[in-house]
Design a protein around this motif. Sequence first.
Motif, PDB file in Angstrom:
ATOM      1  N   SER A 232       0.818  -1.220   0.000  1.00  0.00           N
ATOM      2  CA  SER A 232       0.000   0.000   0.000  1.00  0.00           C
ATOM      3  C   SER A 232       0.849   1.266   0.000  1.00  0.00           C
ATOM      4  N   LEU A 233       1.734   1.384  -0.984  1.00  0.00           N
ATOM      5  CA  LEU A 233       2.679   2.512  -0.992  1.00  0.00           C
ATOM      6  C   LEU A 233       2.484   3.479  -2.147  1.00  0.00           C
ATOM      7  N   GLY A 234       1.342   3.405  -2.857  1.00  0.00           N
ATOM      8  CA  GLY A 234       1.207   4.168  -4.099  1.00  0.00           C
ATOM      9  C   GLY A 234       0.495   5.494  -4.014  1.00  0.00           C
ATOM     10  N   THR A 235       0.055   5.912  -2.824  1.00  0.00           N
ATOM     11  CA  THR A 235      -0.723   7.152  -2.707  1.00  0.00           C
ATOM     12  C   THR A 235       0.051   8.218  -1.942  1.00  0.00           C
ATOM     13  N   GLY A 236      -0.445   9.459  -2.027  1.00  0.00           N
ATOM     14  CA  GLY A 236       0.142  10.549  -1.252  1.00  0.00           C
ATOM     15  C   GLY A 236       1.370  11.152  -1.891  1.00  0.00           C
ATOM     16  N   SER A 237       2.142  11.873  -1.085  1.00  0.00           N
ATOM     17  CA  SER A 237       3.335  12.562  -1.572  1.00  0.00           C
ATOM     18  C   SER A 237       4.311  11.599  -2.236  1.00  0.00           C
ATOM     19  N   PRO A 298       2.526   6.891   4.014  1.00  0.00           N
ATOM     20  CA  PRO A 298       2.026   7.359   5.305  1.00  0.00           C
ATOM     21  C   PRO A 298       0.499   7.417   5.387  1.00  0.00           C
ATOM     22  N   ASP A 299      -0.183   7.610   4.235  1.00  0.00           N
ATOM     23  CA  ASP A 299      -1.645   7.662   4.255  1.00  0.00           C
ATOM     24  C   ASP A 299      -2.259   6.375   3.697  1.00  0.00           C
ATOM     25  N   TRP A 300      -1.591   5.253   3.963  1.00  0.00           N
ATOM     26  CA  TRP A 300      -2.017   3.970   3.413  1.00  0.00           C
ATOM     27  C   TRP A 300      -3.437   3.577   3.818  1.00  0.00           C
ATOM     28  N   LEU A 301      -3.888   4.074   4.969  1.00  0.00           N
ATOM     29  CA  LEU A 301      -5.190   3.665   5.494  1.00  0.00           C
ATOM     30  C   LEU A 301      -6.359   4.382   4.802  1.00  0.00           C
ATOM     31  N   LYS A 318       5.342   8.207  -7.465  1.00  0.00           N
ATOM     32  CA  LYS A 318       5.626   7.585  -6.168  1.00  0.00           C
ATOM     33  C   LYS A 318       6.003   6.117  -6.361  1.00  0.00           C
ATOM     34  N   LEU A 319       5.334   5.435  -7.286  1.00  0.00           N
ATOM     35  CA  LEU A 319       5.716   4.064  -7.608  1.00  0.00           C
ATOM     36  C   LEU A 319       7.162   4.020  -8.081  1.00  0.00           C
ATOM     37  N   GLU A 320       7.518   4.963  -8.932  1.00  0.00           N
ATOM     38  CA  GLU A 320       8.892   5.007  -9.449  1.00  0.00           C
ATOM     39  C   GLU A 320       9.897   5.240  -8.329  1.00  0.00           C
ATOM     40  N   ASN A 321       9.564   6.143  -7.404  1.00  0.00           N
ATOM     41  CA  ASN A 321      10.464   6.378  -6.267  1.00  0.00           C
ATOM     42  C   ASN A 321      10.547   5.147  -5.367  1.00  0.00           C
ATOM     43  N   GLY A 322       9.440   4.423  -5.255  1.00  0.00           N
ATOM     44  CA  GLY A 322       9.477   3.184  -4.495  1.00  0.00           C
ATOM     45  C   GLY A 322      10.428   2.169  -5.105  1.00  0.00           C
ATOM     46  N   VAL A 323      10.419   2.072  -6.427  1.00  0.00           N
ATOM     47  CA  VAL A 323      11.348   1.178  -7.121  1.00  0.00           C
ATOM     48  C   VAL A 323      12.785   1.621  -6.870  1.00  0.00           C
ATOM     49  N   ARG A 324      13.029   2.915  -6.992  1.00  0.00           N
ATOM     50  CA  ARG A 324      14.388   3.437  -6.766  1.00  0.00           C
ATOM     51  C   ARG A 324      14.874   3.110  -5.355  1.00  0.00           C
ATOM     52  N   LEU A 325      13.989   3.242  -4.384  1.00  0.00           N
ATOM     53  CA  LEU A 325      14.354   2.964  -2.998  1.00  0.00           C
ATOM     54  C   LEU A 325      14.697   1.487  -2.817  1.00  0.00           C
TER      55      LEU A 325
END
Length: 338
Positions: A232-237, A298-301, A318-325
């Motif tokens: 659940s990491l695809g929303t928000g900033s 942070p706003d996964w809920l 944000k998905l792309e930044n998640g991949v980079r991380l």
Amino acid sequence: MEGKKFNKRKLLNLVIFLVLGAVLLAAVPRWLTALPGVKESATGKVAPSGELAFFHVRKLAAPEFQGRAPGSRGADYAARYIASQLRRSGCRPAGEAGTFFQSLRIPCFTLLKRGLRWKPVVREEEFLLSDNVLAAIGPAEGGSVPQTVIISAHYDHLGAYGPGYFPGANDNASGVAVLLEAARVLTAEEEALPFPVIFAAWTGEEEGMYGSRHFASRFSPERIKAVINLDSLGTGSPVSFLVWTKDRKNRLLPIVEEAAREVGVAVDVRVLSSSSGYNSDHWAFAEDGIPAVTILSPDWLEKNHTFEDIPERIVPSKLENGVRLVVKMVEKLAERER
């Protein structure tokens, strides 16, 4: 003369059919017909693509997957889609009998609405079969091969209810999308990896982490170096992430924080105990002392377990930044192995 008229009529009908077919095909959304193109990295490495990750979110949240409830036809479609994408990236099967799948029994459930959200209520007396999806890159396991790094995300969700279904775009098509894109990027770096990497798409998380616990019970803890779970990491900033850990002594936390600084995102570390109201699949490994974290938004809920968890809420960057991380974390772990 009548034959010629007939042939002309047939030819005209054929032309009209072909023109209408072309118009209808052009009207179909591009994400339903083909994977989006990706750009080459200036460094020679494969560049992460938020657009491609978003394609996976929209695909898994589409009506034909019907909310991906374990044991359902939609979940079966999802498992096979994930396996096909891992195969396409160049991963090798890591499941049972040379396949990408690991079968397990999961209890059936009913859905109950509590407040704004729906919850699965397990019926322990009834079971069904579902699959984890497992793939690997890097050195083959065995002998003196170093410990394995696991990158994981659950693909199951709440399924259908009445005339509708729960899309589960953020929970957890977003995590699976980042996993698939990380697999594509890391496969291009496979020769430089000093350890195996297993990409695991779990089933049965919503009912109680059945998929990850099943795998963990059959994979020796001593063989696992670290677990990076995505949920659940695809929303928000686009630059803000939440990190769940069992304790502050987790040896993976400095890796997360260092990688975050280098890719330009912020991580907020939260310690979750066994009594926490929320948790995710990292727990199946952390309780055995394995360094494991879950990365979320942070706003996964927000809109979690509702019919409004739709692809339109997902932020591709944000998905792309998640991949980079994730990729940077694996690279940091590799640096320490050499």
